[in-house]
Design a protein around this motif. Structure first.
Motif, PDB file in Angstrom:
ATOM      1  N   GLU A 148     -48.021  -5.714 -30.183  1.00 30.31           N
ATOM      2  CA  GLU A 148     -48.816  -4.991 -28.754  1.00 30.31           C
ATOM      3  C   GLU A 148     -47.998  -3.906 -28.674  1.00 30.31           C
ATOM      4  O   GLU A 148     -48.530  -2.836 -27.642  1.00 30.31           O
ATOM      5  CB  GLU A 148     -49.070  -5.515 -27.638  1.00 30.31           C
ATOM      6  N   ALA A 149     -46.714  -3.703 -29.276  1.00 29.76           N
ATOM      7  CA  ALA A 149     -45.837  -3.147 -28.903  1.00 29.76           C
ATOM      8  C   ALA A 149     -46.432  -1.538 -29.357  1.00 29.76           C
ATOM      9  O   ALA A 149     -46.540  -1.124 -30.063  1.00 29.76           O
ATOM     10  CB  ALA A 149     -44.210  -3.400 -29.314  1.00 29.76           C
ATOM     11  N   THR A 150     -45.651  -0.603 -28.230  1.00 31.59           N
ATOM     12  CA  THR A 150     -46.347   0.415 -28.960  1.00 31.59           C
ATOM     13  C   THR A 150     -44.188   1.602 -28.649  1.00 31.59           C
ATOM     14  O   THR A 150     -43.700   1.493 -27.240  1.00 31.59           O
ATOM     15  CB  THR A 150     -47.773   1.172 -27.750  1.00 31.59           C
ATOM     16  N   PHE A 151     -44.312   2.493 -29.044  1.00 36.45           N
ATOM     17  CA  PHE A 151     -43.557   3.410 -28.839  1.00 36.45           C
ATOM     18  C   PHE A 151     -43.871   4.914 -28.961  1.00 36.45           C
ATOM     19  O   PHE A 151     -44.948   5.627 -29.142  1.00 36.45           O
ATOM     20  CB  PHE A 151     -42.223   3.371 -29.720  1.00 36.45           C
ATOM     21  N   ALA A 152     -42.902   5.778 -27.922  1.00 35.39           N
ATOM     22  CA  ALA A 152     -43.091   7.375 -27.698  1.00 35.39           C
ATOM     23  C   ALA A 152     -42.123   7.674 -26.967  1.00 35.39           C
ATOM     24  O   ALA A 152     -41.698   7.236 -26.025  1.00 35.39           O
ATOM     25  CB  ALA A 152     -44.882   7.767 -27.125  1.00 35.39           C
ATOM     26  N   PHE A 153     -41.497   8.489 -27.877  1.00 30.52           N
ATOM     27  CA  PHE A 153     -40.640   9.823 -27.121  1.00 30.52           C
ATOM     28  C   PHE A 153     -41.442  10.837 -26.472  1.00 30.52           C
ATOM     29  O   PHE A 153     -41.850  11.862 -26.601  1.00 30.52           O
ATOM     30  CB  PHE A 153     -39.553  10.252 -27.448  1.00 30.52           C
ATOM     31  N   THR A 154     -41.706  10.598 -24.900  1.00 31.91           N
ATOM     32  CA  THR A 154     -42.017  11.596 -24.379  1.00 31.91           C
ATOM     33  C   THR A 154     -41.342  12.638 -23.920  1.00 31.91           C
ATOM     34  O   THR A 154     -41.978  13.742 -22.946  1.00 31.91           O
ATOM     35  CB  THR A 154     -43.001  11.107 -23.589  1.00 31.91           C
ATOM     36  N   GLU A 155     -40.787  12.162 -23.880  1.00 30.62           N
ATOM     37  CA  GLU A 155     -39.394  13.848 -23.190  1.00 30.62           C
ATOM     38  C   GLU A 155     -40.229  14.981 -23.346  1.00 30.62           C
ATOM     39  O   GLU A 155     -40.157  15.631 -22.419  1.00 30.62           O
ATOM     40  CB  GLU A 155     -38.356  13.951 -24.012  1.00 30.62           C
ATOM     41  N   VAL A 156     -40.810  15.782 -24.259  1.00 30.74           N
ATOM     42  CA  VAL A 156     -40.850  16.878 -24.553  1.00 30.74           C
ATOM     43  C   VAL A 156     -41.837  17.341 -24.264  1.00 30.74           C
ATOM     44  O   VAL A 156     -42.605  18.467 -23.746  1.00 30.74           O
ATOM     45  CB  VAL A 156     -40.901  16.883 -26.612  1.00 30.74           C
ATOM     46  N   ARG A 157     -42.835  15.935 -23.739  1.00 34.39           N
ATOM     47  CA  ARG A 157     -44.223  16.760 -23.107  1.00 34.39           C
ATOM     48  C   ARG A 157     -43.941  16.667 -21.856  1.00 34.39           C
ATOM     49  O   ARG A 157     -45.070  17.221 -21.181  1.00 34.39           O
ATOM     50  CB  ARG A 157     -44.781  15.985 -23.164  1.00 34.39           C
ATOM     51  N   ILE A 158     -42.897  16.680 -20.433  1.00 36.87           N
ATOM     52  CA  ILE A 158     -42.570  16.692 -19.638  1.00 36.87           C
ATOM     53  C   ILE A 158     -41.302  18.259 -19.764  1.00 36.87           C
ATOM     54  O   ILE A 158     -40.875  18.372 -18.262  1.00 36.87           O
ATOM     55  CB  ILE A 158     -42.520  15.542 -18.725  1.00 36.87           C
ATOM     56  N   GLY A 159     -41.606  18.695 -21.199  1.00 36.46           N
ATOM     57  CA  GLY A 159     -40.209  19.707 -20.815  1.00 36.46           C
ATOM     58  C   GLY A 159     -39.393  19.167 -20.914  1.00 36.46           C
ATOM     59  O   GLY A 159     -38.267  20.613 -20.588  1.00 36.46           O
ATOM     60  N   VAL A 160     -38.446  17.886 -20.768  1.00 33.47           N
ATOM     61  CA  VAL A 160     -36.804  17.923 -20.821  1.00 33.47           C
ATOM     62  C   VAL A 160     -36.290  17.466 -22.387  1.00 33.47           C
ATOM     63  O   VAL A 160     -37.319  17.453 -23.477  1.00 33.47           O
ATOM     64  CB  VAL A 160     -36.686  16.732 -20.176  1.00 33.47           C
ATOM     65  N   ALA A 161     -35.588  16.934 -22.860  1.00 32.96           N
ATOM     66  CA  ALA A 161     -35.233  16.537 -24.466  1.00 32.96           C
ATOM     67  C   ALA A 161     -35.050  15.305 -23.952  1.00 32.96           C
ATOM     68  O   ALA A 161     -34.053  14.476 -23.279  1.00 32.96           O
ATOM     69  CB  ALA A 161     -34.071  17.207 -24.672  1.00 32.96           C
ATOM     70  N   PRO A 162     -34.872  14.096 -25.169  1.00 38.03           N
ATOM     71  CA  PRO A 162     -34.506  13.074 -25.707  1.00 38.03           C
ATOM     72  C   PRO A 162     -32.721  12.893 -25.465  1.00 38.03           C
ATOM     73  O   PRO A 162     -32.276  12.808 -26.583  1.00 38.03           O
ATOM     74  CB  PRO A 162     -34.527  12.093 -26.541  1.00 38.03           C
ATOM     75  N   ALA A 163     -32.038  13.047 -24.410  1.00 42.46           N
ATOM     76  CA  ALA A 163     -30.407  13.890 -24.816  1.00 42.46           C
ATOM     77  C   ALA A 163     -29.960  12.860 -24.613  1.00 42.46           C
ATOM     78  O   ALA A 163     -28.978  12.035 -25.341  1.00 42.46           O
ATOM     79  CB  ALA A 163     -30.469  14.856 -23.364  1.00 42.46           C
TER      80      ALA A 163
END
Length: 246
Positions: free
Chosen positions: A117-132
């Motif tokens: 059931e695990a899911t993953f997403a780097f969603t930062e770009v979708r709110i205007g930031v970055a996974p810094a």
């Protein structure tokens, strides 16, 4: 027992720390970050603890930063570094969703297992930031092509893709069945051997912290204070698309 939003249990040399704010999808609030850092520090001081399992209650391992009560970026960096530097292996047990900053926790762990059931997403770009800031433990460990795709698109992916990307060690239909031999192996290892071996494994990650932490923390602060981030976070909270979506 509990330590604020972190539930603590101990069995045969292994302390389990469960993120326990399911009503907030275990988002990284200032309180949760502080409680988890304190619990990890206690594990580090306790000679009876051979290893730590980091897991969660509810359907989300961690939904990323709590936009209503975000942690100080320096505190988040310190938490990630504490996981990496802890002289005991930290094993993530993921049975639900992991988003954005939660993937930093996962990347800081030494071993990670996931259920179906695990899911993953780097969603930062979708709110205007970055996974810094979370890049500190992640980029040294992830496959460059895979991380480029998932960083840039923000798309959701599953356990099999997470294994191929290097984010997860092993996935299976029964995460606890996957976890059992790992914990057995850690219980059979000497504390000195584990600490020395972990230092070997994390040396390159810690070099990244030493070199890049200040710059990435500054980048995160700059992006989060921008007009696009304000629009992105407002759109997220209002459950609508931000203005830039075609």
């Amino acid at each position: 027992m509990t330590a604020g939003p972190v539930r603590v249990a101990y069995e045969r040399g292994v302390t389990t720390l469960a993120l326990d704010a399911p009503e907030r999808r275990n988002a990284l609030s200032a309180g949760l970050v502080g409680a988890l850092a304190d619990a990890l520090a206690a594990c580090g001081r306790d000679d009876a603890v051979r290893a730590v399992v980091l897991t969660h209650t509810g359907t989300a391992f961690c939904a990323g930063a709590d936009l209503r009560d975000p942690p100080d970026p320096d505190a988040l960096v310190a938490l990630l570094r504490r996981i990496v530097e802890l002289p005991k292996p930290v094993v993530a047990r993921v049975l639900g969703h992991v988003r954005a900053g939660g993937l930093g926790l996962l990347g800081a762990c030494d071993i990670a297992v996931a259920g179906p059931e695990a899911t993953f997403a780097f969603t930062e770009v979708r709110i205007g930031v970055a996974p810094a800031v979370i890049s500190l433990p992640l980029l040294p460990r992830l496959d460059p092509r895979a991380v480029a795709r998932y960083y840039l698109t923000g798309e959701r992916f599953g356990p099999a893709q997470a294994v191929r990307a290097g984010l997860v060690t092993e996935a299976g239909e029964d995460a606890d069945a996957v976890l059992a031999p790992i914990l057995d192996g850690l219980r059979r290892a000497s504390p000195q051997g584990l600490a020395a071996t972990k230092r070997l494994l994390t040396a390159r990650v810690l070099e990244t912290f030493d070199r890049d932490a200040d710059g990435l923390t500054a980048l995160s602060a700059r992006l989060f204070s921008s007009d696009q981030a304000r629009e992105g976070m407002t759109a997220f909270l209002e459950r609508r698309d931000p203005a830039w979506v075609w």
